[in-house]
Design an enzyme around this catalytic site. Structure first.
Site, mmCIF file in Angstrom:
data_model
loop_
_atom_site.group_PDB
_atom_site.id
_atom_site.type_symbol
_atom_site.label_atom_id
_atom_site.label_comp_id
_atom_site.label_asym_id
_atom_site.label_seq_id
_atom_site.Cartn_x
_atom_site.Cartn_y
_atom_site.Cartn_z
ATOM 1 C CG ASP A 1 5.442 4.210 0.298
ATOM 2 O OD1 ASP A 1 5.362 3.226 1.037
ATOM 3 O OD2 ASP A 1 5.700 5.352 0.709
ATOM 4 C CE LYS B 1 3.674 8.261 2.654
ATOM 5 N NZ LYS B 1 3.630 8.348 1.181
ATOM 6 C CG ASP C 1 9.331 6.428 -0.002
ATOM 7 O OD1 ASP C 1 9.867 6.269 -1.104
ATOM 8 O OD2 ASP C 1 8.156 6.794 0.126
ATOM 9 C CD GLU D 1 7.603 5.991 -3.599
ATOM 10 O OE1 GLU D 1 8.789 5.745 -3.283
ATOM 11 O OE2 GLU D 1 6.756 6.409 -2.792
ATOM 12 C CD GLU E 1 3.463 8.460 -1.776
ATOM 13 O OE1 GLU E 1 3.068 9.546 -1.321
ATOM 14 O OE2 GLU E 1 4.532 7.916 -1.424
ATOM 15 C CD GLU F 1 1.263 14.317 -7.131
ATOM 16 O OE1 GLU F 1 1.970 15.123 -7.776
ATOM 17 O OE2 GLU F 1 1.604 13.131 -6.933
ATOM 18 C CB THR G 1 6.103 -0.656 0.828
ATOM 19 O OG1 THR G 1 5.883 0.408 1.763
ATOM 20 C CG2 THR G 1 6.850 -0.124 -0.377
ATOM 21 C CD GLN H 1 1.034 11.256 3.978
ATOM 22 O OE1 GLN H 1 0.307 10.677 3.172
ATOM 23 N NE2 GLN H 1 2.140 11.862 3.596
ATOM 24 C CG HIS I 1 4.938 13.853 -5.208
ATOM 25 N ND1 HIS I 1 3.614 13.477 -5.200
ATOM 26 C CD2 HIS I 1 5.424 13.510 -3.983
ATOM 27 C CE1 HIS I 1 3.307 12.925 -4.045
ATOM 28 N NE2 HIS I 1 4.388 12.939 -3.283
ATOM 29 N NE ARG J 1 -1.552 10.300 -0.498
ATOM 30 C CZ ARG J 1 -0.256 10.327 -0.711
ATOM 31 N NH1 ARG J 1 0.580 10.657 0.274
ATOM 32 N NH2 ARG J 1 0.231 9.998 -1.886
#
Length: 398
Positions: free
Chosen positions: A221, A241, A116, A189, A187, A346, A245, A228, A123, A225
């Site tokens: 993904d 993570k 990834d 992607e 996420e 975000e 996925t 992480q 971002h 948080r």
């Protein structure tokens, strides 16, 4: 023009023809290609010698077909197009068409490795401001190489697979605490599926991107948080993570995206030679993120700082081998505006600015929430290519 009823004018017309793997009832997995709301059973078509691929289309995954390489990919696509447009083939092909609504979709390819990247400047800047307030949003190396991490292939799942809320260590007032993630995120992607492998010790030039990469899938993904944030220094993402996925069930061939090619962004400072390719191309993919049915964001892929070809070149520049079935993802796709970001980190600015979803104020994902990511791209003669969606629903921690 296709003779298949309802396919003309759809995002899954004869100009698209994405590949997937499906089952009917308790039957064995079969490779198919989507046309409108139907699936052409390619296993049956090859058995009937309507299309020839050395038996690769009669396998339970796409891997054998992916390994054949671009000349065979192109020849099979041309033959499928002929079968679906020439009325002379209708009587032989029509019995091999299966409604999408009757099929159960499988993971379309066996994932060899998963990488990834972190290729959206917007971002990366947003995350830098949220995680490292008061410091430069981009780290010094960011504009010199495509940052990435090596993920976990064994937890890549097909769209529709439930996502169990992960547990792990997360920051507490007096040290770490253990429990379910309280800041579960997404996420949005775009992923790239490798077909042709490369030997260990030989790097793949950016110019050879289309000789190795078969096609594109949408990717979510999923990211915890809080887990992480506690674990990622100094070695980067790990358990925050690796729990899941999600990828779309349909792989869009690169050949279907020729009209979506756009000039890649200007890169300043200039990149090193191995990251240069002429032409310098990105893809005009327009994503949409829906949270419990509410459209919350529309990330634009065309503005990604690092292109798919550059990502592939960097992935192999140290001599790392490619394998058939490798998946590498772009990293979160985010644009300049808040309604163009590809993560809820975000969207809610780290949870400080809730958004309204179906009448409720929300920050991160709750159990029972469903997130669906879709995308479109320009096709030939004003047509639209509609990529296969990727969706998942959060289940409580075990």
């Amino acid at each position: 023009m296709t003779w298949v009823s309802g396919a003309a004018g759809s995002g899954y017309g004869v100009h698209h023809l994405p590949y997937g793997v499906f089952r009917i009832g308790d039957g064995e997995p079969r490779i198919g290609v989507r046309i409108g709301e139907l699936i052409l059973d390619l296993a049956g078509a090859e058995a009937a010698e309507l299309v020839l691929a050395g038996g690769a289309l009669r396998r339970p995954t796409l891997n054998a077909f992916l390994a054949l390489g671009r000349p065979q990919w192109t020849a099979v696509r041309q033959r499928i197009t002929e079968l679906l447009t020439d009325p002379a083939h209708r009587s032989a092909v029509e019995p091999l068409l299966v409604p999408v609504s009757e099929a159960r979709m499988e993971l379309p390819f066996e994932v060899a490795d998963y990488v990834d990247f972190y290729s959206s400047e917007q971002h990366a800047s947003n995350v830098g401001q949220i995680f490292r307030p008061g410091q430069p949003p981009l780290l010094p190396n960011w504009k010199h190489l495509p940052i990435g991490y090596h993920g976990r292939a064994g937890t890549v799942v097909v769209s529709g697979t439930p996502v169990v809320r992960p547990q792990g260590q997360r920051p507490g007032r007096e040290g770490p605490v253990f429990g379910p993630s309280a800041r579960l995120d997404i996420e949005a992607e775009v992923g790239f599926v490798v077909g042709v492998p490369s030997p260990l010790g030989r790097r793949v030039p950016a110019a050879d991107f289309a000789e190795h990469v078969f096609g594109v899938v949408l990717v979510n993904d999923w990211s915890a948080r809080d887990i992480q944030a506690w674990e990622y220094q100094p070695l980067g993402p790990f358990l925050g993570k690796s729990f899941a996925t999600s990828v779309a069930a349909w792989v869009t061939p690169l050949d279907a995206l020729r009209h979506a090619e756009v000039a890649g962004p200007e890169q300043d400072p200039p990149v090193l030679d191995y990251l240069r390719a002429e032409p310098h191309l990105g893809l005009d993919l327009r994503l949409a993120v829906r949270w419990n049915g509410t459209l919350v964001s529309e990330p634009p892929f065309a503005g990604m700082y690092w292109t798919p070809a550059q990502q592939l070149a960097h992935l192999t520049v140290n001599g790392a081998a490619l394998r058939t079935g490798d998946l590498y993802a772009s990293g979160t796709v985010s644009g300049d505006r808040r309604d163009q970001v590809g993560s809820f980190l975000e969207l809610t600015w780290g949870g400080a600015e809730p958004v309204t979803v179906a009448g409720e104020e929300r920050t991160f994902l709750a159990d029972g929430d469903t997130v669906t990511i879709t995308a479109t791209a320009p096709g030939p003669d004003g047509c639209t290519v509609e990529l296969g969606e990727v969706t998942g629903t959060v289940r409580p921690a075990n």
